[in-house]
Design a protein around this motif. Structure first.
Motif, PDB file in Angstrom:
ATOM      1  N   ASN A  40      -3.986   5.125   1.071  1.00  0.00           N
ATOM      2  CA  ASN A  40      -5.013   5.339   1.715  1.00  0.00           C
ATOM      3  C   ASN A  40      -5.977   6.602   2.208  1.00  0.00           C
ATOM      4  OD1 ASN A  40      -6.573   3.266   3.197  1.00  0.00           O
ATOM      5  ND2 ASN A  40      -5.541   2.249   4.177  1.00  0.00           N
TER       6      ASN A  40
ATOM      7  N   CYS B 272     -13.303   4.301   0.595  1.00  0.00           N
ATOM      8  CA  CYS B 272     -12.206   4.828   1.184  1.00  0.00           C
ATOM      9  C   CYS B 272     -11.133   3.899  -0.331  1.00  0.00           C
ATOM     10  CB  CYS B 272     -11.750   3.171   1.523  1.00  0.00           C
ATOM     11  SG  CYS B 272     -10.632   3.094   1.688  1.00  0.00           S
TER      12      CYS B 272
ATOM     13  N   GLN C 229      -7.699   2.947  -1.906  1.00  0.00           N
ATOM     14  CA  GLN C 229      -6.491   2.474  -1.804  1.00  0.00           C
ATOM     15  C   GLN C 229      -5.719   2.636  -2.950  1.00  0.00           C
ATOM     16  OE1 GLN C 229      -7.399  -0.644  -0.046  1.00  0.00           O
ATOM     17  NE2 GLN C 229      -7.409   0.180   2.075  1.00  0.00           N
TER      18      GLN C 229
ATOM     19  N   ILE D 101       0.620  -1.542   0.619  1.00  0.00           N
ATOM     20  CA  ILE D 101       0.506   0.075  -0.071  1.00  0.00           C
ATOM     21  C   ILE D 101       0.921   1.288   0.099  1.00  0.00           C
ATOM     22  CG2 ILE D 101       0.062  -0.330   2.839  1.00  0.00           C
ATOM     23  CD1 ILE D 101      -3.518   0.731   1.960  1.00  0.00           C
TER      24      ILE D 101
END
Length: 141
Positions: free
Chosen positions: A14, A127, A129, A11
């Motif tokens: 985020n 969300c 990401q 990741i």
């Protein structure tokens, strides 16, 4: 044909995880912990079966499915709900629609250039990401 999602992805951003976790019913205490985790995605394909693993130091979650076939999913370790999930290809996006207690719930994975994008959505919260692929040497490209 969409780009292969397969590989190990770290990741790099985020956005609005807290809003998404509130929408699916994650407690504020668990949210604080989850916000500090560095997530990794491991995506594999075996024939027409996909396996997506979300890995962190706190908890791991694995889902396996065949695109176009509805299946029962228990979101154990996330919000612990039973949902019916259907994953389909929509252009370059691998999209999952989940039906159950929560409205408008699901996710979409897709690749643009060298990044894996994931939108998680539930009840109006999204969300966003972004992940970067690890090289064969274990380094993020």
């Amino acid at each position: 044909m969409p780009a292969s999602l397969c590989g190990t992805w770290d990741i790099i951003s985020n956005d609005n995880l807290e809003g998404y976790m509130t929408a699916i019913g994650i407690s504020p205490c668990l949210q604080k912990i989850a916000l500090k985790l560095k997530l990794k995605k491991v995506i594999e394909q075996q024939g027409d079966k996909y396996i997506i693993k979300t890995v962190s130091t706190m908890r791991n979650y694995t889902i396996s499915f065949r695109a176009g076939q509805e299946f029962e999913e228990f979101t154990e370790g996330l919000d612990n709900r039973h949902v019916k999930s259907l994953v389909t290809w929509e252009g370059i996006k691998l999209v999952c629609e989940q039906t159950g207690e929560k409205k408008d719930r699901g996710w979409a994975h897709w690749i643009v250039e060298d990044k894996l994008y994931l939108d998680l959505y539930c009840d109006g919260e999204v969300c966003k990401q972004v992940f970067k692929k690890k090289s064969a040497k274990g380094e993020t490209n």
